[in-house]
Design an enzyme around this catalytic site. Structure first.
Site, PDB file in Angstrom:
ATOM      1  N   HIS B 129       0.877  -1.174   0.000  1.00 11.34           N
ATOM      2  CA  HIS B 129       0.000   0.000   0.000  1.00 11.34           C
ATOM      3  C   HIS B 129       0.916   1.227   0.000  1.00 11.34           C
ATOM      4  O   HIS B 129       2.030   1.161   0.518  1.00 11.34           O
ATOM      5  CB  HIS B 129      -0.828  -0.058   1.288  1.00 11.34           C
ATOM      6  CG  HIS B 129      -1.896   0.986   1.408  1.00 11.34           C
ATOM      7  ND1 HIS B 129      -1.632   2.289   1.721  1.00 11.34           N
ATOM      8  CD2 HIS B 129      -3.250   0.887   1.276  1.00 11.34           C
ATOM      9  CE1 HIS B 129      -2.785   2.966   1.784  1.00 11.34           C
ATOM     10  NE2 HIS B 129      -3.771   2.140   1.523  1.00 11.34           N
ATOM     11  N   ASP B 206       2.922  -4.692   8.046  1.00  7.35           N
ATOM     12  CA  ASP B 206       1.699  -3.908   7.883  1.00  7.35           C
ATOM     13  C   ASP B 206       0.533  -4.888   7.996  1.00  7.35           C
ATOM     14  O   ASP B 206       0.261  -5.658   7.084  1.00  7.35           O
ATOM     15  CB  ASP B 206       1.738  -3.214   6.515  1.00  7.35           C
ATOM     16  CG  ASP B 206       0.391  -2.583   6.132  1.00  7.35           C
ATOM     17  OD1 ASP B 206      -0.596  -2.740   6.887  1.00  7.35           O
ATOM     18  OD2 ASP B 206       0.340  -1.949   5.070  1.00  7.35           O
ATOM     19  N   LYS B 232     -10.348  -1.234  10.288  1.00  8.37           N
ATOM     20  CA  LYS B 232     -10.366  -2.433   9.443  1.00  8.37           C
ATOM     21  C   LYS B 232     -10.760  -3.654  10.285  1.00  8.37           C
ATOM     22  O   LYS B 232     -10.851  -4.764   9.793  1.00  8.37           O
ATOM     23  CB  LYS B 232      -8.975  -2.675   8.838  1.00  8.37           C
ATOM     24  CG  LYS B 232      -8.415  -1.527   8.021  1.00  8.37           C
ATOM     25  CD  LYS B 232      -8.799  -1.656   6.575  1.00  8.37           C
ATOM     26  CE  LYS B 232      -7.864  -0.974   5.610  1.00  8.37           C
ATOM     27  NZ  LYS B 232      -8.065   0.433   5.346  1.00  8.37           N
TER      28      LYS B 232
END
Lengths: 159, 412
Positions: B129, B206, B232
């Site tokens: 990302h 991550d 999330k």
């Protein structure tokens, strides 16, 4: 609100068979536009006689709305002078952003009126307006070059 | 309990009833929310925990001697303990609250990073990302260190051999995602961490796309940093966590100055607070922490493994259903995937697809998913992405398939 108001036949047609697609070489001015949100990219190349656009092509990849909008724009402005283009550009922006307005777009928009369905899809306004912002950048770039003023990068981004 | 038994016992209708937003409609149609990878919805347990905190327990933390401030402090520090237990961290000193994954990574880049110099290398993967690319690019610009990128293959899997070959004594940090947000690929992070450690590099994971779908044990992983976001994980936005190994944290200077991160301040010098407060300047997001703790509680009660098994079944079914539609191409077909399907449809730009799907009540993400190098690798400007959570169900998939049929009609 109906999807058919957004994806009118004129738009689907110009998406499938974009007019004035490609690049003019040589050209008098050009600009790149991109919409990072959806990855739309387009390049405009123009030939000018004074402030009249004698020829224009667009190149790039984008969604149906941005492709059709660019195709319709090139058809609409070819042969027009600076004042007429400025007027048309203002009408288009009004038509695209008049959220909730049910009135018919002005007749002088011609085929460009097909884009008015975008007004009910705020997330898609940028797709339709990208080519007009890019045109503005190309014409400013040209004006700067002629005035020998410092030229910034002829690139616009809708983000 | 094997996966099949767990799946049979999973009552998704009951889970859905815990999420108020799922009973709303879009343009008069049932909402098929398939964008959990961008942000998960919140269950009542989270909404009510935040509400309760706001109504009964709010004051500033770590400051007042009065009872309400103590209540707020207890709620906030209780949330930290919940996170510690969730990650199986060995100490509360290792749990730092941040605004989210992005801030967690930036904290490492800005506090740990400046020790790097020319000749040092940071290794990432092609699947990251932007939040796990740009902070390292900025750090390399500042320090003269070099950013290396491990390649992926056409299936969207990491080339593990190439990854190993890029490791050397010059490698100081290896930062990678546990699950690719754009492709759904689950990376072999255990192997990657071991390989990185073997050359003496620190590792940052991550975990944004992983925490809600698999159990994380930072001690078993043996990484040095683990970052994730609450939203999330069915929790509120604006809060996340950086877990970092205590011995590494001890060696890191504060990154932001302000209240809470100090012990004493005078104009002749300031002494910093102990861990983890040294990295939490300013009044923190207390209600967010309370919401995050409630989200963890909710997910643990539901059973992460059971939810995961359910999501894997949906992934299999949706993958088969999409492949059966003419003109649909799935981007990213790794052997091990999380509940994420990126796809493109012949002759329909993803952005147009997003609008048509929305018209049918289907919420998917369309765009580059903050992973432009991945889009470039697969030579697509963007993709549509459907992603699943614990509340996703078969009706969501059916609605997606119907909506794709509609898209093909419009652009036929």
């Amino acid at each position: 609100m109906d999807l058919k108001d957004l994806y009118r036949d004129v738009i689907l047609d110009h998406n499938k068979r974009p007019r004035n697609f490609g690049r003019l070489e040589p050209c008098d001015t050009s600009a790149d536009g991109n919409n990072p949100l959806c990855g739309d990219r387009l390049t405009l190349t123009l030939r000018l006689e004074g402030d009249r656009i004698s020829d224009i092509k667009f190149d790039g990849k984008g969604c149906a709305i941005s492709t059709a909008s660019a195709s319709l724009m090139t058809e609409a402005i070819k042969g027009k002078d600076g004042a007429a283009i400025k007027h048309l550009s203002e009408l288009v922006h009004q038509a695209l952003t008049a959220h909730g307005d049910d009135s018919a777009p002005p007749a002088e928009l011609g085929k460009l009126a097909a884009l008015a369905g975008v007004r009910e899809y705020p997330a898609r306004v940028k797709c339709a307006s990208l080519c007009w912002h890019t045109l503005d950048a190309a014409l400013k770039h040209r004006a700067n070059a002629l005035g020998e003023a410092p030229i910034g990068p002829a690139t616009v981004s809708t983000e | 309990m094997n996966a099949r038994v767990a799946e049979a016992a999973y009552d998704v209708a009951r889970v859905r009833a815990d999420f108020p937003v799922l009973s709303t409609t879009v343009r008069g149609k049932r909402l098929a929310f398939l964008d959990t990878a961008a942000s998960a919805q919140r269950p009542l347990a989270v909404i009510e925990a935040v509400d309760h905190y706001e109504r009964t327990s709010h004051a500033n933390v770590h400051r007042g001697v009065y009872q309400l401030s103590q209540k707020a402090t207890d709620a906030f520090e209780g949330a930290r303990e919940r996170v510690r237990h969730f990650l199986n961290a060995s100490s509360l000193k290792e749990v730092i609250f941040t605004r989210g994954t992005t801030e967690s990574i930036n904290l490492v880049a800005q506090s740990w990073g400046p020790r790097l110099g020319p000749g040092d290398e940071i290794l990432i993967t092609w699947m990251e990302h932007h939040a796990n690319i740009v902070p390292w690019q900025m750090l390399c610009q500042r320090t003269g260190a070099t950013l290396k990128v491990a390649p992926i293959d056409r299936r969207g899997e990491l080339d593990l051999e190439a990854f190993r070959a890029l490791l050397s004594s010059r490698t100081k940090l290896v930062a990678f995602t546990q699950v690719s947000n754009a492709l759904g690929t689950v990376l072999p992070i255990q192997d990657m961490i071991a390989a990185a450690r073997a050359v003496g590099a620190l590792t940052l994971v991550d975990g944004a796309q992983a925490v809600a779908h698999q159990r994380v044990d930072v001690q078993a992983l043996n990484c040095d940093f683990y970052a994730f976001s609450s939203h999330k994980l069915y929790g509120p936005t604006g809060i996340g966590v950086l877990w970092a190994r205590e011995s590494v944290l001890r060696d890191m200077p504060p990154w932001q100055g302000g209240g809470d991160m100090i012990l004493t301040v005078s104009f002749s010098g300031t002494t910093y607070n102990e861990l983890p407060y040294r990295f939490e300047a300013g009044t923190p997001n207390m209600s967010g922490a309370v919401g995050l703790a409630a989200a963890i509680g909710y997910l643990e009660a539901l059973g992460i493994e059971r939810a995961h098994a359910h999501e894997q079944r949906l992934l299999g079914r949706a993958t088969a259903a999409l492949k059966a539609i003419e003109g649909v191409q799935i981007i990213g077909e790794a052997k091990e995937k999380s509940g994420v399907i990126s796809f493109v449809v012949d002759g329909v730009h993803p952005h147009d697809l997003g609008t048509i799907l929305d018209d049918e009540g289907v919420a998917v993400r369309t765009g580059h998913h903050c992973a432009m190098p991945v889009m470039e690798f697969f030579d697509v400007p963007a993709t549509a992405r459907a992603s699943f959570g614990c509340y996703s169900d078969d009706a969501d998939i059916d609605q997606l398939v119907r909506a794709l049929g509609r898209a093909r009609e419009v652009f036929g």
